[in-house]
Design an enzyme around this catalytic site. Sequence first.
Site, mmCIF file in Angstrom:
data_model
loop_
_atom_site.group_PDB
_atom_site.id
_atom_site.type_symbol
_atom_site.label_atom_id
_atom_site.label_comp_id
_atom_site.label_asym_id
_atom_site.label_seq_id
_atom_site.Cartn_x
_atom_site.Cartn_y
_atom_site.Cartn_z
ATOM 1 C CB THR A 44 -0.992 -0.312 1.072
ATOM 2 O OG1 THR A 44 -1.880 -0.622 1.115
ATOM 3 C CG2 THR A 44 -1.667 1.423 1.009
ATOM 4 C CB SER B 18 3.070 -6.918 -0.198
ATOM 5 O OG SER B 18 3.062 -7.046 0.944
ATOM 6 C CG HIS C 240 1.718 -9.414 3.156
ATOM 7 N ND1 HIS C 240 0.156 -9.949 3.356
ATOM 8 C CD2 HIS C 240 1.274 -8.123 3.362
ATOM 9 C CE1 HIS C 240 -0.480 -9.382 3.172
ATOM 10 N NE2 HIS C 240 0.266 -8.055 2.939
ATOM 11 C CB CYS D 208 -7.958 -4.935 0.100
ATOM 12 S SG CYS D 208 -6.660 -6.098 0.057
HETATM 13 C C1 PLP Z 1 -1.929 -7.148 -1.031
HETATM 14 C C2 PLP Z 1 -1.998 -6.183 -1.994
HETATM 15 C C3 PLP Z 1 -1.614 -5.037 -1.983
HETATM 16 C C4 PLP Z 1 -1.184 -4.363 -1.331
HETATM 17 O O1 PLP Z 1 -0.254 -4.936 -0.095
HETATM 18 P P1 PLP Z 1 -0.054 -4.650 2.075
HETATM 19 O O2 PLP Z 1 1.149 -5.040 2.408
HETATM 20 O O3 PLP Z 1 -1.111 -5.431 2.253
HETATM 21 O O4 PLP Z 1 -0.560 -3.103 1.651
HETATM 22 C C5 PLP Z 1 -1.758 -4.575 -3.086
HETATM 23 N N1 PLP Z 1 -1.224 -4.853 -4.141
HETATM 24 C C6 PLP Z 1 -1.914 -5.683 -4.688
HETATM 25 C C7 PLP Z 1 -1.693 -6.068 -6.067
HETATM 26 C C8 PLP Z 1 -1.596 -6.278 -3.418
HETATM 27 O O5 PLP Z 1 -2.508 -7.925 -3.998
#
Ligand code: PLP
Length: 390
Positions: free
Chosen positions: A69, A198, A200, A323
């Site tokens: 994010t 990201s 996780h 989300c």
């Molecule tokens: C999960 C996700 C995000 C957000 O990442 P976070 O680390 O959870 O803030 C942004 N873009 C995509 C495509 C995602 O799948």
Amino acid sequence: MYMDHAATTFIKPEVVETMLPFLKEHFGNPSSLYSIGREGKEAVETAREKLAKALGARPEEIYFTSGGTESDNWAVKGTAFARRKKGKHIITTPIEHHAVLYPCEYLETQGFDVTYLPVDEYGLVDPAELEAAIREDTILISVMYANNEIGTIEPVSEIGKVAREHGIPFHTDAVQAIGNIPLDLSGKERDVDMLSLSSHKFYGPKGIGALYIRDGIEIDNYMHGGAQEREKRAGTENVAGIMGMGKAIELATANIEGHNEKIRKMRDRLRAGILEIPECRLNGHPEKRLSGNLNFSFEYIEGESLLLMLDQMGICSSTGSACSSGSLGPSHVLSAIGVPPEIAQGSLRLTLGDANTEEDINYVLEVLPEIVGKLRAISPFYKPASVCEK
Ligand SMILES: *Cc1c(COP(=O)(O)O)cnc(C)c1O
């Protein structure tokens, strides 16, 4: 039974092991000059090198953030504000993650003009249409690498080529791509200027991510404060998180082909089995999709009811995206690919990954048709197709 890898993944044990010393004895601040601070600094730089290596980038082009994010927000708003004297037009798509879409909507309130390029029925962007949307005052193009809901993989290299020819910075949200698609920012992705990731989403810890920023790209700071990250992103480094992400990207990119082969095999069996359920459609592209992604719409069914019944049977899945699950209304991605709202409501996303086995597939194929049948039996709108035809 975990089938929601697009929402998040478990942390691999080796990743936890890498993190632990930095939560215990190596607690020093990387900006401090005594030895336990220096250890932290060295650790951060080692992890930066691992990320750079995995992406075909240079370590100086990797900036640690708090996750996908923040990386998306920084790329979009940071570029927009840095380049606003040159123009105020941004091109993106209606199927982006909200971490790109909402910053774009915010920029519209600040006098920027955003084109949301339509996508086809599979969610694909057409590079020729994108080129036609470019104007004199276009200052940024942002198109995601792979969609988190329907798994569609965009033609990022071609889009990058168009952006480069017109001298416009190109950002891609590659959060879903890492570990599933081999990336090379000095090879086939050489026209990508900024890339979000990201931890996780690839078996690392939450709350840590990175933004790749190609050398020479104009971008304003997003976090103001200390001199960390070469004065571009202030804040004491999340040392343990960074170490975990470094290990996680190393593991996730070591054998992408082998990983995909295993996951795709399970996915394709699950897909074939589920498509035998009547009045069910697959959303997204049949081939150009992430190896673990399945997204279906079942007519006459509420996605939420389906999700709850699957949960009762011990299956973690998702409808729309995690989300936006707090908000009612059909998913913005399914709307953009033309799925009618009443059908989009009955959607189910199953995303496979390292937590899954062939037995999981058997189990879902055993319980899902029953659940769909039960829910349809209590739906006032449902008439079996055979009855309708008579
Ligand atoms: C999960 C996700 C995000 C957000 O990442 P976070 O680390 O959870 O803030 C942004 N873009 C995509 C495509 C995602 O799948």
